[in-house]
Design an enzyme around this catalytic site. Structure first.
Site, short mmCIF file in Angstrom:
data_model
loop_
_atom_site.label_atom_id
_atom_site.label_comp_id
_atom_site.label_asym_id
_atom_site.label_seq_id
_atom_site.Cartn_x
_atom_site.Cartn_y
_atom_site.Cartn_z
N LYS A 78 2.04 -3.47 6.79
CA LYS A 78 2.41 -3.56 5.36
C LYS A 78 3.92 -3.35 5.21
CE LYS A 78 -1.51 -4.42 3.42
NZ LYS A 78 -1.74 -5.79 2.88
N TYR B 143 -1.96 -0.84 10.84
CA TYR B 143 -2.16 -1.37 9.49
C TYR B 143 -0.98 -1.02 8.60
CZ TYR B 143 -3.75 -1.65 4.68
OH TYR B 143 -3.82 -1.92 3.33
N SER C 207 0.84 -1.20 0.00
CA SER C 207 0.00 0.00 0.00
C SER C 207 0.87 1.24 0.00
CB SER C 207 -0.85 -0.02 1.27
OG SER C 207 -1.49 1.23 1.45
P1 NAD Z 1 -10.86 -7.12 1.22
O1 NAD Z 1 -11.09 -7.09 2.70
O2 NAD Z 1 -12.03 -6.97 0.32
O3 NAD Z 1 -10.07 -8.45 0.82
C1 NAD Z 1 -9.23 -9.15 1.73
C2 NAD Z 1 -9.69 -10.58 1.74
O4 NAD Z 1 -8.85 -11.32 2.65
C3 NAD Z 1 -11.14 -10.73 2.22
O5 NAD Z 1 -11.83 -11.56 1.31
C4 NAD Z 1 -11.00 -11.40 3.59
O6 NAD Z 1 -12.10 -12.23 3.89
C5 NAD Z 1 -9.70 -12.17 3.40
N1 NAD Z 1 -8.99 -12.46 4.64
C6 NAD Z 1 -8.73 -11.63 5.68
N2 NAD Z 1 -8.03 -12.26 6.63
C7 NAD Z 1 -7.83 -13.53 6.19
C8 NAD Z 1 -7.18 -14.68 6.74
N3 NAD Z 1 -6.59 -14.65 7.94
N4 NAD Z 1 -7.16 -15.83 6.01
C9 NAD Z 1 -7.76 -15.87 4.79
N5 NAD Z 1 -8.40 -14.82 4.23
C10 NAD Z 1 -8.42 -13.66 4.92
O7 NAD Z 1 -9.76 -6.00 0.90
P2 NAD Z 1 -9.23 -5.48 -0.50
O8 NAD Z 1 -9.59 -4.04 -0.60
O9 NAD Z 1 -9.57 -6.41 -1.59
O10 NAD Z 1 -7.67 -5.53 -0.21
C11 NAD Z 1 -6.85 -6.62 -0.60
C12 NAD Z 1 -5.45 -6.38 -0.12
O11 NAD Z 1 -5.00 -5.13 -0.64
C13 NAD Z 1 -5.33 -6.26 1.40
O12 NAD Z 1 -4.11 -6.86 1.79
C14 NAD Z 1 -5.28 -4.77 1.63
O13 NAD Z 1 -4.60 -4.43 2.82
C15 NAD Z 1 -4.53 -4.29 0.41
N6 NAD Z 1 -4.81 -2.89 0.06
C16 NAD Z 1 -6.09 -2.47 -0.10
C17 NAD Z 1 -6.34 -1.13 -0.39
C18 NAD Z 1 -7.76 -0.63 -0.55
O14 NAD Z 1 -7.98 0.59 -0.43
N7 NAD Z 1 -8.74 -1.47 -0.82
C19 NAD Z 1 -5.28 -0.23 -0.52
C20 NAD Z 1 -3.97 -0.69 -0.37
C21 NAD Z 1 -3.75 -2.04 -0.07
#
Ligand code: NAD
Ligand code: UDP
Length: 340
Positions: free
Chosen positions: A153, A149, A123
């Site tokens: 990362k 958080y 991120s």
């Molecule tokens: P999201 O919450 O929709 O997807 C994350 C998925 O991981 C979910 O389906 C959740 O059920 C699953 N999960 C969580 N803990 C788990 C575990 N212990 N075992 C198995 N599955 C697990 O989030 P997203 O927006 O799709 O983000 C995906 C990744 O990208 C994350 O790592 C997030 O930190 C990173 N990210 C997201 C953003 C954003 O703004 N959406 C920005 C930067 C980074």
């Protein structure tokens, strides 16, 4: 190539699964559904006509590797983790445990299985308070971060670098996302936050659909174009394509890439773009700035443009249009009724 998507039922994972399937990859999804729904995976199957093997498991749990014992894969995209900044301040131990143990378990599993290709969801948060704009990959990482958080990362990036130093065949891409928004243009899959959305675009979408009264704009005294916070919004389909490009260009070692557009938009510019795309008013009020927010973040995406042959092609207007298509046809997300 068969790609394991941890967290593949989530917002970014489901769109990436779709892009990979359309490009001829096979995918396997592992998710504990703590922040997602099986329905997202079902709809990706419906859109692509492909079948997605699904493993329900907590990747951070001891022995998580066992659930994958019969499953073959050649590469991993590691999305799984917790992502709510404010919640991470309230529940730091849970955030560190989930976000670190899931990566540690995965790295063990990959070493045991001889899998050497990894793409990690990092991120722009790892850059903390911007020292200069736009931010390139040389910007300092992990300095003065304000929440668990963001630290998780930055720590994950270091863990992956150390694991690669000890296992030189490992090839990893650290993808530093800026602000993902929008949805697949079909409106069948999209972002489905549980409860009150923390992020701007899903909140605006819920105001436009009438589920929430008005947007709170967090501060209008920043040194930006109109005083409201500026971010680099990236359409989730562009982001998904960035993952495919990263997989295709994985080289030995660990390489960080910014995935962003290089263009910033203010909160009020996003409000106006959403109103135009939806034809609905988005009432708002200016409130105090949110603790920990910075005035502006904008990516310098040139490294990804040049080395991955990837760039964003979709506009903020298209992201608003697609977000609206998703929100208006699924007012309660993947659930029959919203509970919060
Ligand atoms: P999201 O919450 O929709 O997807 C994350 C998925 O991981 C979910 O389906 C959740 O059920 C699953 N999960 C969580 N803990 C788990 C575990 N212990 N075992 C198995 N599955 C697990 O989030 P997203 O927006 O799709 O983000 C995906 C990744 O990208 C994350 O790592 C997030 O930190 C990173 N990210 C997201 C953003 C954003 O703004 N959406 C920005 C930067 C980074
Ligand atoms: N924002 C806002 N009201 C909200 C949510 C967000 O004014 O209800 C602002 C926030 O201050 C920031 C921008 O919108 O300037 C993007 O915030 P978001 O939480 O979506 O992403 P991040 O803070 O991670 O960049």
């Amino acid at each position: 190539m068969r790609v394991l998507l941890t967290g593949g039922a989530g917002y970014i994972g489901s769109h990436t699964a779709l892009v990979l399937l359309e490009r001829g990859y096979r995918v396997v999804v592992l998710d504990d559904f703590s922040n997602s729904s099986v329905e997202a995976v079902r709809r990706v199957e419906e859109l692509t006509g492909e079948t997605i093997p699904l493993i329900e498991a907590d990747l951070a749990a001891p022995g998580a590797a066992a659930v994958l014992s019969g499953v073959d894969f050649d590469a991993v995209i590691h999305f799984a983790g917790l992502k709510a900044v404010g919640e991470s301040v309230q529940q730091p131990v849970r955030y560190y445990r989930t976000n670190l143990d899931s990566t540690l378990n995965l790295l063990d599993l990959m070493a045991e299985r001889g899998v050497a290709k990894l793409v990690f969801s990092s991120s722009a948060t790892v850059y903390g308070d911007p020292r200069y704009l736009p931010q390139d990959e040389q910007h300092p990482v992990g300095v003065g971060l304000t929440n668990p958080y963001g630290w998780s990362k930055a720590m994950n990036e270091q863990i992956i670098r150390d694991a690669q130093a000890a296992r030189p065949e490992l090839a990893a891409a650290l993808l530093r996302y800026f602000n993902p928004v929008g949805a697949h243009p079909s409106g069948r899959i999209g972002e489905d936050p549980a409860g009150i959305p923390n992020n701007l675009m899903p909140y605006i979408a819920q105001v436009a659909v009438g589920a929430r009264e008005r947007l709170s704009v967090f501060g209008d005294g920043y040194p930006t174009v109109d005083g409201t916070g500026v971010r680099d919004y990236i359409h989730v389909m562009d982001l998904a394509e960035g993952h495919a490009a990263a997989l295709e260009h994985l080289t030995s070692g660990v390489t960080a890439y910014n995935l962003g557009s290089g263009t910033g938009s203010s909160v009020l510019e996003v409000v106006r773009a959403f109103e135009a795309a939806s034809g609905r008013p988005v009432p708002y009020e200016i409130v105090a700035p949110r603790a920990g927010d910075v005035a502006e973040t904008v990516a310098d995406p040139r490294k990804a443009n040049e080395e991955l042959g990837w760039r964003t092609t979709r506009t903020l207007a298209e992201a608003c249009r697609d977000s609206w298509a998703w929100q208006s046809s699924n007012p309660h997300g993947y659930r029959a009724e919203r509970t919060a």
